[in-house]
Motif scaffolding. Structure first.
Motif, short mmCIF file in Angstrom:
data_model
loop_
_atom_site.label_atom_id
_atom_site.label_comp_id
_atom_site.label_asym_id
_atom_site.label_seq_id
_atom_site.Cartn_x
_atom_site.Cartn_y
_atom_site.Cartn_z
N GLY A 127 0.76 -1.24 0.00
CA GLY A 127 0.00 0.00 0.00
C GLY A 127 0.79 1.28 0.00
O GLY A 127 0.24 2.33 0.36
N SER A 178 -5.25 -0.53 -7.38
CA SER A 178 -4.74 -1.53 -6.45
C SER A 178 -5.38 -2.88 -6.69
O SER A 178 -6.45 -3.00 -7.29
CB SER A 178 -4.99 -1.10 -5.00
OG SER A 178 -6.37 -1.20 -4.67
N GLY A 193 -10.35 -4.18 -5.82
CA GLY A 193 -9.38 -3.12 -6.04
C GLY A 193 -9.98 -1.74 -5.93
O GLY A 193 -11.21 -1.57 -5.95
N ARG A 194 -9.10 -0.75 -5.80
CA ARG A 194 -9.52 0.64 -5.70
C ARG A 194 -8.71 1.49 -6.67
O ARG A 194 -7.66 1.09 -7.17
CB ARG A 194 -9.28 1.18 -4.29
CG ARG A 194 -10.09 0.57 -3.19
CD ARG A 194 -10.02 1.42 -1.93
NE ARG A 194 -8.67 1.55 -1.38
CZ ARG A 194 -8.32 2.40 -0.42
NH1 ARG A 194 -9.22 3.23 0.09
NH2 ARG A 194 -7.08 2.44 0.05
N PRO A 204 -10.01 -6.18 -9.10
CA PRO A 204 -8.58 -5.87 -9.10
C PRO A 204 -8.21 -4.97 -10.27
O PRO A 204 -8.64 -5.19 -11.41
CB PRO A 204 -7.93 -7.25 -9.24
CG PRO A 204 -8.94 -8.21 -8.68
CD PRO A 204 -10.27 -7.64 -9.07
N ARG A 255 -6.57 -5.50 -4.03
CA ARG A 255 -6.80 -5.50 -2.59
C ARG A 255 -7.37 -6.86 -2.17
O ARG A 255 -8.37 -7.31 -2.74
CB ARG A 255 -7.76 -4.38 -2.20
CG ARG A 255 -7.85 -4.13 -0.70
CD ARG A 255 -8.68 -2.91 -0.41
NE ARG A 255 -8.62 -2.53 0.99
CZ ARG A 255 -9.27 -1.49 1.52
NH1 ARG A 255 -10.03 -0.73 0.75
NH2 ARG A 255 -9.15 -1.21 2.80
N SER A 256 -6.73 -7.50 -1.20
CA SER A 256 -7.15 -8.84 -0.80
C SER A 256 -7.56 -8.87 0.66
O SER A 256 -6.95 -8.24 1.52
CB SER A 256 -6.01 -9.84 -1.03
OG SER A 256 -4.88 -9.52 -0.24
N GLU A 300 -3.28 -3.89 0.23
CA GLU A 300 -3.46 -3.67 -1.21
C GLU A 300 -2.14 -3.42 -1.89
O GLU A 300 -1.27 -2.70 -1.39
CB GLU A 300 -4.47 -2.56 -1.49
CG GLU A 300 -4.16 -1.19 -0.96
CD GLU A 300 -5.31 -0.20 -1.21
OE1 GLU A 300 -6.15 -0.44 -2.09
OE2 GLU A 300 -5.35 0.81 -0.50
#
Length: 454
Positions: free
Chosen positions: A181, A224, A234-235, A260, A226-227, A208
Motif C-alpha cells: 500500500g 490496487s 481493487g480501488r 482488481p 486488494r485482498s 493492497e
C-alpha cells in the motif's frame, strides 16, 4: 525550515513541468515507458509508418534474445535507438533497436539485480528505471551504458517492500507502488548520494498492492489489487502529484474499481480505470471500466461519471486512448463470434450511465493480452495463444474506426511461432517498428520480436 524546503522543491518541480518548448516541440518517435507516456494513452503520435492499408504486410525482421524462460509481465521500451527490456531473473538488457544485422541479437550491455523484475522499465533524463518484486529498492541505471558489459546503478531509492508495477516518470519525478500500500515519489535525478529516500510516500491500505501509476491533472493515480480473506477487489487512489508537504500522504480521494485494477489512462480532465473480475464473497458486476472526474468529487470516496460495458470478465489487458476513442483489451465472449480481442467505446460517453462498445475486435482465443496500442488508424493487441491451438503468440491488428458492424474481424494476425509462451506484456511502437516480447518454447529463448514493413 522544513516548510521552506518543501516549497522550494515544489517551485522547482512546477518549473520543470512548465517548459515552454514542450508545447511546440515535435513529438519524438520513441516509447520511453509503460503506456508510452505518463497518461498511459498507449499511442505514439510521432509514428506514421503503419496504416490500416499496409499493416497486413509487416513481417518479423529480427529478434533480441534477452533471457531463457525469463519472460515477465513487462514489455520493451525504445529510446534513442536503444531497446530496453527486463526479465524475471533480475536482468535489464539493452539492444540496438535497429537490430544487429543478424536474425537474432544479443545485448549490447546488461544490468543485474539480485531479485526478480516483473515490469516495464522507464527511460528519462539519461537514466533507465526498474524496480524489483522482492528487493525493496528503485534502481536507476545509466541509459547510455557504462562502457562495460554489465552496469551498476547510478543510484537506488529506498522502498519498504517490493514493487508491484512499472515505474512511471513525469515532471522530473519517478513514481512506483509496492505490495503493502505504499506509493513512492523519487526525484528522477537522484539525491546526490548512492541511496536516496523518497520525496514523499503515499499510503493506502496495508492489504493492497499498488500497481503502475498514471500522472495527470496535478494528481498521481494508482490502482490496487486488494485482498481480504473473503474478497479480491481493487480501488483507484489519487494523490497530489507533488505530495502534501509531509513525508507521508493520504489519498486525496479514492474510488471502488469494481475488481482488481487492470489499467489506467487519462484524457483531459478524466481518468479511466479498468478492472478484472472480482473474486470471492462479493457481487461481481459488469462495471469494470469507469470514468472518473480527474479532480475528484469533493469527497473522500467518489462515484464514477459513467461506466462502459465489458462483460463479466472485465478488462484483462489494459487501456488505450486515441482521439475520441477509448479502447480496452478483453477476454469476454458476450457475442458467439467474439472471443477475446478489443472493445472500442466513445471516449466522451453516450449520454447514458453505461455505454456499450462502438465495436468489438474479434480474436480467436481467451488468453493473456497486451494493452491495446494505437498508431495512426491501426489498433494492435498482442495475444498468446493467438489461435488457441497450436500455442502460438503474436499480435492482431484492427481498424481504429471499426468495420461498420458490432463485431469486426482483425485486419491481420502476425505470429512468431507455434510453440510460444506469452504473459500479456505491453507492446511498443517506435522507429517504424513494432516490438513485442515472447518466449519460444522450442529453444526456451525469451525474445523481443521486431516487426516492420519490408
Amino acid at each position: 525550515m522544513r516548510a521552506f524546503r518543501y516549497l522550494t522543491m515544489l517551485a522547482l518541480v512546477v518549473a520543470g513541468l512548465a517548459v515552454p518548448a514542450a508545447a511546440t516541440a515535435a513529438p519524438v518517435n520513441e516509447w520511453p515507458q509503460y503506456g508510452q507516456n505518463a497518461l498511459h494513452t498507449s499511442t505514439n503520435p510521432a509514428e506514421n509508418a503503419f496504416t490500416s492499408r499496409n499493416i497486413a504486410n509487416v513481417k518479423v525482421v529480427s529478434k533480441a534474445h534477452f533471457d531463457d524462460n525469463g519472460q515477465n509481465h513487462g514489455g520493451p521500451v525504445v529510446v534513442g535507438g536503444r531497446l530496453y527490456i527486463t526479465d524475471f531473473d533480475g536482468n535489464l538488457s539493452v539492444f540496438a533497436s535497429a537490430g544487429c544485422g543478424d536474425a537474432s541479437c544479443e545485448p549490447l550491455w546488461k544490468a543485474h539485480i539480485d531479485g526478480s523484475i516483473d515490469a516495464t522499465p522507464a527511460v528519462a533524463g539519461g537514466l533507465v528505471f526498474v524496480a524489483s518484486t522482492n528487493v525493496h529498492s528503485l534502481f536507476a541505471f545509466p541509459a547510455a551504458g557504462c562502457g562495460a558489459a554489465t552496469c551498476q546503478p547510478v543510484w537506488t531509492g529506498r522502498m519498504l517492500d517490493g514493487a508491484t508495477g512499472s515505474v512511471t516518470v513525469a515532471g522530473g519525478i519517478a513514481y512506483v507502488g509496492d505490495f503493502t500500500g505504499h506509493l513512492y515519489a523519487f526525484r528522477a535525478t537522484g539525491c546526490g548520494r548512492a541511496v536516496c529516500s523518497p520525496l514523499w510516500t503515499g499510503v493506502g491500505a496495508s492489504n493492497e498492492n499498488l500497481l503502475t501509476p498514471a500522472v495527470g491533472n496535478g494528481y498521481v493515480y494508482v490502482e490496487s489489487f486488494r485482498s481480504t480473506p473473503e474478497l479480491f477487489t481493487g480501488r483507484l487512489l489519487a494523490f497530489p502529484a507533488l505530495g502534501c508537504g509531509t513525508a507521508t500522504c493520504k489519498p486525496a480521494w479514492t474510488a471502488d474499481a469494481g475488481g482488481p485494477g487492470s489499467g489506467l489512462a487519462i484524457a483531459g480532465t478524466t481518468v479511466f480505470a479498468g478492472s478484472s473480475t472480482l473474486f470471492g464473497d462479493g457481487v461481481n458486476t459488469d462495471f469494470h471500466l469507469m470514468a472518473f472526474a480527474g479532480g475528484g468529487c469533493g469527497q473522500a470516496t467518489c462515484k464514477p461519471l459513467r461506466s462502459y460495458f465489458t462483460g463479466g470478465f472485465g478488462v484483462e489487458g489494459g487501456l488505450a486512448i486515441a482521439g475520441n476513442t477509448l479502447l480496452a483489451s478483453d477476454n469476454d465472449t458476450i457475442d458467439p463470434r467474439f472471443i477475446g480481442g478489443v472493445f472500442a467505446y466513445p471516449l466522451a460517453g453516450c449520454g447514458q450511465a453505461q455505454c456499450q462498445p462502438s465495436w468489438m475486435g474479434l480474436s480467436f482465443a481467451t488468453a493473456p493480452a497486451s494493452p491495446p496500442v494505437v498508431v495512426g488508424d491501426v489498433v494492435l493487441v498482442g495475444k498468446g495463444p493467438a489461435n488457441g491451438f497450436p500455442v502460438d503468440s503474436g499480435f492482431f491488428s484492427y481498424n481504429l474506426k471499426g468495420c461498420g458492424a458490432a463485431v469486426c474481424q482483425p485486419i491481420s494476425l502476425l505470429t512468431f511461432g507455434d510453440q510460444m509462451g506469452y504473459l500479456g506484456g505491453p507492446m511498443a511502437v517506435a522507429d517504424h517498428k513494432i516490438f513485442m516480447a515472447s518466449t519460444d518454447n522450442t529453444d526456451n529463448h525469451t525474445n523481443v520480436y521486431t516487426a516492420a514493413l519490408t
